[in-house]
Design a protein around this motif. Structure first.
Motif, PDB file in Angstrom:
ATOM      1  N   HIS A 224       0.862  -1.183   0.000  1.00 23.85           N
ATOM      2  CA  HIS A 224       0.000   0.000   0.000  1.00 23.85           C
ATOM      3  C   HIS A 224       0.898   1.233   0.000  1.00 23.85           C
ATOM      4  O   HIS A 224       1.787   1.340   0.840  1.00 23.85           O
ATOM      5  N   ALA A 225       0.662   2.129  -0.927  1.00 21.00           N
ATOM      6  CA  ALA A 225       1.394   3.398  -0.970  1.00 21.00           C
ATOM      7  C   ALA A 225       0.402   4.508  -0.675  1.00 21.00           C
ATOM      8  O   ALA A 225      -0.718   4.499  -1.166  1.00 21.00           O
ATOM      9  N   THR A 226       0.829   5.470   0.136  1.00 19.58           N
ATOM     10  CA  THR A 226      -0.039   6.583   0.507  1.00 19.58           C
ATOM     11  C   THR A 226       0.524   7.864  -0.083  1.00 19.58           C
ATOM     12  O   THR A 226       1.717   8.125  -0.002  1.00 19.58           O
ATOM     13  N   PHE A 227      -0.362   8.654  -0.670  1.00 13.11           N
ATOM     14  CA  PHE A 227       0.004   9.926  -1.294  1.00 13.11           C
ATOM     15  C   PHE A 227      -0.926  10.999  -0.756  1.00 13.11           C
ATOM     16  O   PHE A 227      -2.074  10.727  -0.435  1.00 13.11           O
ATOM     17  N   SER A 228      -0.434  12.217  -0.686  1.00 10.75           N
ATOM     18  CA  SER A 228      -1.300  13.333  -0.333  1.00 10.75           C
ATOM     19  C   SER A 228      -1.508  14.167  -1.585  1.00 10.75           C
ATOM     20  O   SER A 228      -0.661  14.196  -2.467  1.00 10.75           O
ATOM     21  N   SER A 229      -2.648  14.790  -1.643  1.00 10.43           N
ATOM     22  CA  SER A 229      -2.943  15.689  -2.753  1.00 10.43           C
ATOM     23  C   SER A 229      -3.476  16.986  -2.158  1.00 10.43           C
ATOM     24  O   SER A 229      -3.803  17.037  -0.982  1.00 10.43           O
ATOM     25  N   PRO A 230      -3.570  18.051  -2.967  1.00 16.09           N
ATOM     26  CA  PRO A 230      -4.041  19.324  -2.410  1.00 16.09           C
ATOM     27  C   PRO A 230      -5.417  19.243  -1.768  1.00 16.09           C
ATOM     28  O   PRO A 230      -5.747  20.017  -0.902  1.00 16.09           O
ATOM     29  N   THR A 231      -6.222  18.267  -2.165  1.00 13.12           N
ATOM     30  CA  THR A 231      -7.575  18.153  -1.605  1.00 13.12           C
ATOM     31  C   THR A 231      -7.634  17.168  -0.458  1.00 13.12           C
ATOM     32  O   THR A 231      -8.687  16.926   0.080  1.00 13.12           O
ATOM     33  N   SER A 232      -6.483  16.569  -0.093  1.00 10.52           N
ATOM     34  CA  SER A 232      -6.497  15.590   0.989  1.00 10.52           C
ATOM     35  C   SER A 232      -5.601  16.045   2.133  1.00 10.52           C
ATOM     36  O   SER A 232      -4.585  16.689   1.907  1.00 10.52           O
ATOM     37  N   PRO A 233      -5.954  15.677   3.338  1.00 11.03           N
ATOM     38  CA  PRO A 233      -5.094  16.012   4.465  1.00 11.03           C
ATOM     39  C   PRO A 233      -3.823  15.156   4.417  1.00 11.03           C
ATOM     40  O   PRO A 233      -3.857  14.041   3.935  1.00 11.03           O
ATOM     41  N   THR A 234      -2.722  15.687   4.892  1.00 13.08           N
ATOM     42  CA  THR A 234      -1.489  14.906   4.986  1.00 13.08           C
ATOM     43  C   THR A 234      -1.591  14.009   6.209  1.00 13.08           C
ATOM     44  O   THR A 234      -1.823  14.501   7.304  1.00 13.08           O
TER      45      THR A 234
END
Length: 156
Positions: free
Chosen positions: A144-154
């Motif tokens: 599982h890889a986790t990424f953040s995007s401008p619309t998601s919380p880090t």
């Protein structure tokens, strides 16, 4: 199998991929093109919001073109058409006298054009912009890889 996830308040479906590549630079995109040509499902995650015309010129020698051919003959042809070719290099003395002249097969290409040509060779939807890599976890069968995007919380 690799499962990317982008944490959001309402998490959209993110496709699974055989390979996840972090970074849409030349190495990441060249790897993605080569893998897709071999039937591997690939997603490329890039933290930048767009692929912009930045960077300096690259010197491309015959071995570089051969490497591009092994990745994709079509990309090589496009890149070669975008290059400025040099047939010789000359060395001059400070007084202007020619000291030496040697044949060369050097080609120059602006970095972002190589990036653009590689990106255009990928299937639509392969590159996901605005996604910063956060973490990864694995067990015996899946990563599982986790990424953040401008619309998601880090994730903390």
């Amino acid at each position: 199998q690799l499962v990317p996830s982008v944490p959001t308040l309402a998490t959209p479906a993110v496709p699974m991929a055989d390979v996840i590549i972090v970074g849409a630079g030349i190495a990441g995109l060249a790897t993605a093109v080569a893998l897709q040509r071999r039937g591997v499902s690939v997603l490329v995650f890039e933290k930048a919001s767009s692929l912009r015309p930045v960077g300096a010129a690259l010197g491309v020698f015959p071995n570089g073109l051969a490497a591009l051919s092994s990745i994709s003959p079509a990309v090589r042809a496009t890149v070669e058409a975008s290059c400025a070719a040099f047939t010789s290099t000359k060395t001059y003395h400070i007084n202007g006298e020619l000291i030496s002249e040697r044949p060369t097969e050097l080609r120059l290409l602006v970095w972002y054009l190589l990036q653009q040509h590689l990106a255009e060779a990928l299937h639509p939807g392969t590159i996901l912009l605005n996604h910063r890599f956060v973490s990864q976890t694995s067990d015996e069968t899946i990563t599982h890889a986790t990424f953040s995007s401008p619309t998601s919380p880090t994730p903390s």
